[in-house]
Design a protein around this motif. Structure first.
Motif, PDB file in Angstrom:
ATOM      1  N   ASN A  38       5.395  -6.118 -16.650  1.00 51.21           N
ATOM      2  CA  ASN A  38       4.455  -4.992 -16.543  1.00 51.21           C
ATOM      3  C   ASN A  38       3.196  -5.389 -15.768  1.00 51.21           C
ATOM      4  OD1 ASN A  38       6.140  -3.220 -17.873  1.00 51.21           O
ATOM      5  ND2 ASN A  38       5.217  -3.576 -19.872  1.00 51.21           N
ATOM      6  N   ALA A  39       2.758  -6.632 -15.900  1.00 47.40           N
ATOM      7  CA  ALA A  39       1.588  -7.093 -15.140  1.00 47.40           C
ATOM      8  C   ALA A  39       1.888  -7.094 -13.649  1.00 47.40           C
ATOM      9  CB  ALA A  39       1.170  -8.486 -15.601  1.00 47.40           C
ATOM     10  N   VAL A  40       3.075  -7.543 -13.267  1.00 44.01           N
ATOM     11  CA  VAL A  40       3.443  -7.523 -11.848  1.00 44.01           C
ATOM     12  C   VAL A  40       3.449  -6.085 -11.352  1.00 44.01           C
ATOM     13  CG1 VAL A  40       5.277  -8.025 -10.178  1.00 44.01           C
ATOM     14  CG2 VAL A  40       4.706  -9.700 -11.950  1.00 44.01           C
ATOM     15  N   LYS A  41       4.023  -5.185 -12.128  1.00 44.77           N
ATOM     16  CA  LYS A  41       4.061  -3.769 -11.744  1.00 44.77           C
ATOM     17  C   LYS A  41       2.651  -3.188 -11.638  1.00 44.77           C
ATOM     18  CE  LYS A  41       8.524  -2.981 -13.972  1.00 44.77           C
ATOM     19  NZ  LYS A  41       9.195  -2.398 -15.145  1.00 44.77           N
ATOM     20  N   LYS A  42       1.754  -3.633 -12.490  1.00 45.25           N
ATOM     21  CA  LYS A  42       0.379  -3.117 -12.492  1.00 45.25           C
ATOM     22  C   LYS A  42      -0.423  -3.617 -11.289  1.00 45.25           C
ATOM     23  CE  LYS A  42      -3.941  -3.427 -15.113  1.00 45.25           C
ATOM     24  NZ  LYS A  42      -4.586  -3.954 -16.328  1.00 45.25           N
ATOM     25  N   PHE A  43      -0.344  -4.891 -11.003  1.00 42.51           N
ATOM     26  CA  PHE A  43      -1.215  -5.490  -9.999  1.00 42.51           C
ATOM     27  C   PHE A  43      -0.672  -5.451  -8.575  1.00 42.51           C
ATOM     28  CE2 PHE A  43      -2.753  -7.713 -13.896  1.00 42.51           C
ATOM     29  CZ  PHE A  43      -4.040  -7.224 -13.872  1.00 42.51           C
ATOM     30  N   VAL A  44       0.644  -5.489  -8.415  1.00 45.34           N
ATOM     31  CA  VAL A  44       1.224  -5.474  -7.070  1.00 45.34           C
ATOM     32  C   VAL A  44       1.443  -4.023  -6.660  1.00 45.34           C
ATOM     33  CG1 VAL A  44       3.170  -6.188  -5.637  1.00 45.34           C
ATOM     34  CG2 VAL A  44       2.269  -7.745  -7.371  1.00 45.34           C
ATOM     35  N   LYS A  45       0.834  -3.652  -5.544  1.00 43.75           N
ATOM     36  CA  LYS A  45       0.822  -2.245  -5.115  1.00 43.75           C
ATOM     37  C   LYS A  45       1.824  -1.941  -4.000  1.00 43.75           C
ATOM     38  CE  LYS A  45      -2.621  -1.660  -7.889  1.00 43.75           C
ATOM     39  NZ  LYS A  45      -2.351  -1.215  -9.220  1.00 43.75           N
ATOM     40  N   VAL A  46       2.619  -2.917  -3.603  1.00 44.35           N
ATOM     41  CA  VAL A  46       3.592  -2.712  -2.529  1.00 44.35           C
ATOM     42  C   VAL A  46       5.002  -2.792  -3.103  1.00 44.35           C
ATOM     43  CG1 VAL A  46       2.028  -3.610  -0.761  1.00 44.35           C
ATOM     44  CG2 VAL A  46       3.651  -5.160  -1.890  1.00 44.35           C
ATOM     45  N   ASN A  47       5.956  -2.265  -2.360  1.00 43.44           N
ATOM     46  CA  ASN A  47       7.354  -2.358  -2.782  1.00 43.44           C
ATOM     47  C   ASN A  47       7.839  -3.790  -2.668  1.00 43.44           C
ATOM     48  OD1 ASN A  47       7.585   0.405  -3.287  1.00 43.44           O
ATOM     49  ND2 ASN A  47       8.113   0.828  -1.161  1.00 43.44           N
ATOM     50  N   LEU A  48       8.635  -4.207  -3.624  1.00 41.96           N
ATOM     51  CA  LEU A  48       9.170  -5.555  -3.666  1.00 41.96           C
ATOM     52  C   LEU A  48      10.688  -5.519  -3.754  1.00 41.96           C
ATOM     53  CD1 LEU A  48       6.803  -6.979  -6.451  1.00 41.96           C
ATOM     54  CD2 LEU A  48       6.640  -7.461  -3.997  1.00 41.96           C
ATOM     55  N   THR A  49      11.319  -6.550  -3.223  1.00 44.50           N
ATOM     56  CA  THR A  49      12.744  -6.727  -3.482  1.00 44.50           C
ATOM     57  C   THR A  49      12.885  -7.266  -4.907  1.00 44.50           C
ATOM     58  OG1 THR A  49      12.799  -9.026  -2.747  1.00 44.50           O
ATOM     59  CG2 THR A  49      13.163  -7.308  -1.044  1.00 44.50           C
ATOM     60  N   GLN A  50      14.092  -7.275  -5.426  1.00 41.26           N
ATOM     61  CA  GLN A  50      14.295  -7.807  -6.777  1.00 41.26           C
ATOM     62  C   GLN A  50      13.902  -9.280  -6.856  1.00 41.26           C
ATOM     63  OE1 GLN A  50      15.308  -6.016  -9.693  1.00 41.26           O
ATOM     64  NE2 GLN A  50      14.421  -7.889 -10.527  1.00 41.26           N
ATOM     65  N   SER A  51      14.261 -10.049  -5.840  1.00 43.69           N
ATOM     66  CA  SER A  51      13.925 -11.477  -5.889  1.00 43.69           C
ATOM     67  C   SER A  51      12.411 -11.702  -5.780  1.00 43.69           C
ATOM     68  CB  SER A  51      14.671 -12.260  -4.812  1.00 43.69           C
ATOM     69  OG  SER A  51      14.323 -11.816  -3.522  1.00 43.69           O
ATOM     70  N   GLN A  52      11.720 -10.883  -5.007  1.00 40.13           N
ATOM     71  CA  GLN A  52      10.264 -10.995  -4.932  1.00 40.13           C
ATOM     72  C   GLN A  52       9.632 -10.667  -6.282  1.00 40.13           C
ATOM     73  OE1 GLN A  52       9.703  -8.266  -1.681  1.00 40.13           O
ATOM     74  NE2 GLN A  52       9.428  -9.936  -0.186  1.00 40.13           N
ATOM     75  N   PHE A  53      10.110  -9.604  -6.909  1.00 34.54           N
ATOM     76  CA  PHE A  53       9.622  -9.225  -8.236  1.00 34.54           C
ATOM     77  C   PHE A  53       9.884 -10.355  -9.236  1.00 34.54           C
ATOM     78  CE2 PHE A  53      10.313  -7.368 -12.451  1.00 34.54           C
ATOM     79  CZ  PHE A  53       9.105  -6.717 -12.641  1.00 34.54           C
ATOM     80  N   ASP A  54      11.084 -10.918  -9.181  1.00 37.21           N
ATOM     81  CA  ASP A  54      11.440 -12.005 -10.098  1.00 37.21           C
ATOM     82  C   ASP A  54      10.510 -13.201  -9.911  1.00 37.21           C
ATOM     83  OD1 ASP A  54      13.545 -10.367 -10.893  1.00 37.21           O
ATOM     84  OD2 ASP A  54      15.075 -11.549  -9.847  1.00 37.21           O
ATOM     85  N   ALA A  55      10.302 -13.612  -8.659  1.00 39.90           N
ATOM     86  CA  ALA A  55       9.454 -14.774  -8.381  1.00 39.90           C
ATOM     87  C   ALA A  55       8.021 -14.525  -8.852  1.00 39.90           C
ATOM     88  CB  ALA A  55       9.474 -15.100  -6.889  1.00 39.90           C
ATOM     89  N   LEU A  56       7.506 -13.338  -8.610  1.00 37.86           N
ATOM     90  CA  LEU A  56       6.147 -13.010  -9.041  1.00 37.86           C
ATOM     91  C   LEU A  56       6.042 -12.963 -10.566  1.00 37.86           C
ATOM     92  CD1 LEU A  56       5.316 -10.396  -6.300  1.00 37.86           C
ATOM     93  CD2 LEU A  56       4.108 -12.561  -6.679  1.00 37.86           C
ATOM     94  N   THR A  57       7.088 -12.489 -11.224  1.00 41.25           N
ATOM     95  CA  THR A  57       7.088 -12.463 -12.683  1.00 41.25           C
ATOM     96  C   THR A  57       7.084 -13.880 -13.237  1.00 41.25           C
ATOM     97  OG1 THR A  57       8.238 -10.327 -12.701  1.00 41.25           O
ATOM     98  CG2 THR A  57       8.306 -11.613 -14.734  1.00 41.25           C
ATOM     99  N   ILE A  58       7.861 -14.770 -12.625  1.00 40.79           N
ATOM    100  CA  ILE A  58       7.872 -16.173 -13.053  1.00 40.79           C
ATOM    101  C   ILE A  58       6.485 -16.786 -12.861  1.00 40.79           C
ATOM    102  CG2 ILE A  58       8.811 -18.469 -12.579  1.00 40.79           C
ATOM    103  CD1 ILE A  58      11.423 -16.966 -11.663  1.00 40.79           C
ATOM    104  N   LEU A  59       5.887 -16.541 -11.705  1.00 42.98           N
ATOM    105  CA  LEU A  59       4.542 -17.063 -11.453  1.00 42.98           C
ATOM    106  C   LEU A  59       3.556 -16.529 -12.489  1.00 42.98           C
ATOM    107  CD1 LEU A  59       2.626 -18.716  -9.601  1.00 42.98           C
ATOM    108  CD2 LEU A  59       2.234 -16.580  -8.344  1.00 42.98           C
TER     109      LEU A  59
END
Length: 126
Positions: A38-59
């Motif tokens: 949910n934090a990634v969804k809140k702070f990232v304002k651009v469209n992401l691929t699944q792998s980009q979303f996954d990597a950002l969630t891990i970070l």
């Protein structure tokens, strides 16, 4: 404990002081992972691929959610991805390599692995 979960208070310590099973660790991980997604969804304002979303969630899971420069929400990584900063994404990502003020080779490897996920959808460890 579990998958890197930080016990936050005395009542949690009492609950988990004798350790947990793999099933309990899995359940706890799924419960807290939603916060980071949910934090990634809140702070990232651009469209992401699944792998980009996954990597950002891990970070985010590893550095914390915070909305200042000490956490994911205020990080240069998020600013670059959102187009709010012109820095180098790799450098900003790899800057999260310190533990207790010292550069950690383990964290450097972790950041490299996350970047492989982000750019290449390659989920193998280094």
């Amino acid at each position: 404990m579990g998958y890197g979960y930080l016990i936050r208070n005395a009542s949690e310590f009492e609950e988990y002081k004798n350790g947990i099973s793999v099933t309990q660790a899995d359940s706890l991980f799924r419960k807290v992972l939603v916060m980071y997604e949910n934090a990634v969804k809140k702070f990232v304002k651009v469209n992401l691929t699944q792998s980009q979303f996954d990597a950002l969630t891990i970070l985010c899971y590893n550095i914390g959610i915070g909305n200042d420069s000490r956490g994911f929400g205020g990080s240069t990584v998020v600013k670059i991805i959102n187009g709010e900063s012109t820095g180098n994404l790799d450098s900003a990502w790899k800057a999260w390599n310190k533990s207790q003020g010292s550069v950690s080779s383990g964290l450097m490897k972790r950041r490299e692995t996350e970047l492989k996920i982000y750019y290449k959808a390659d989920y193998t460890r280094l």
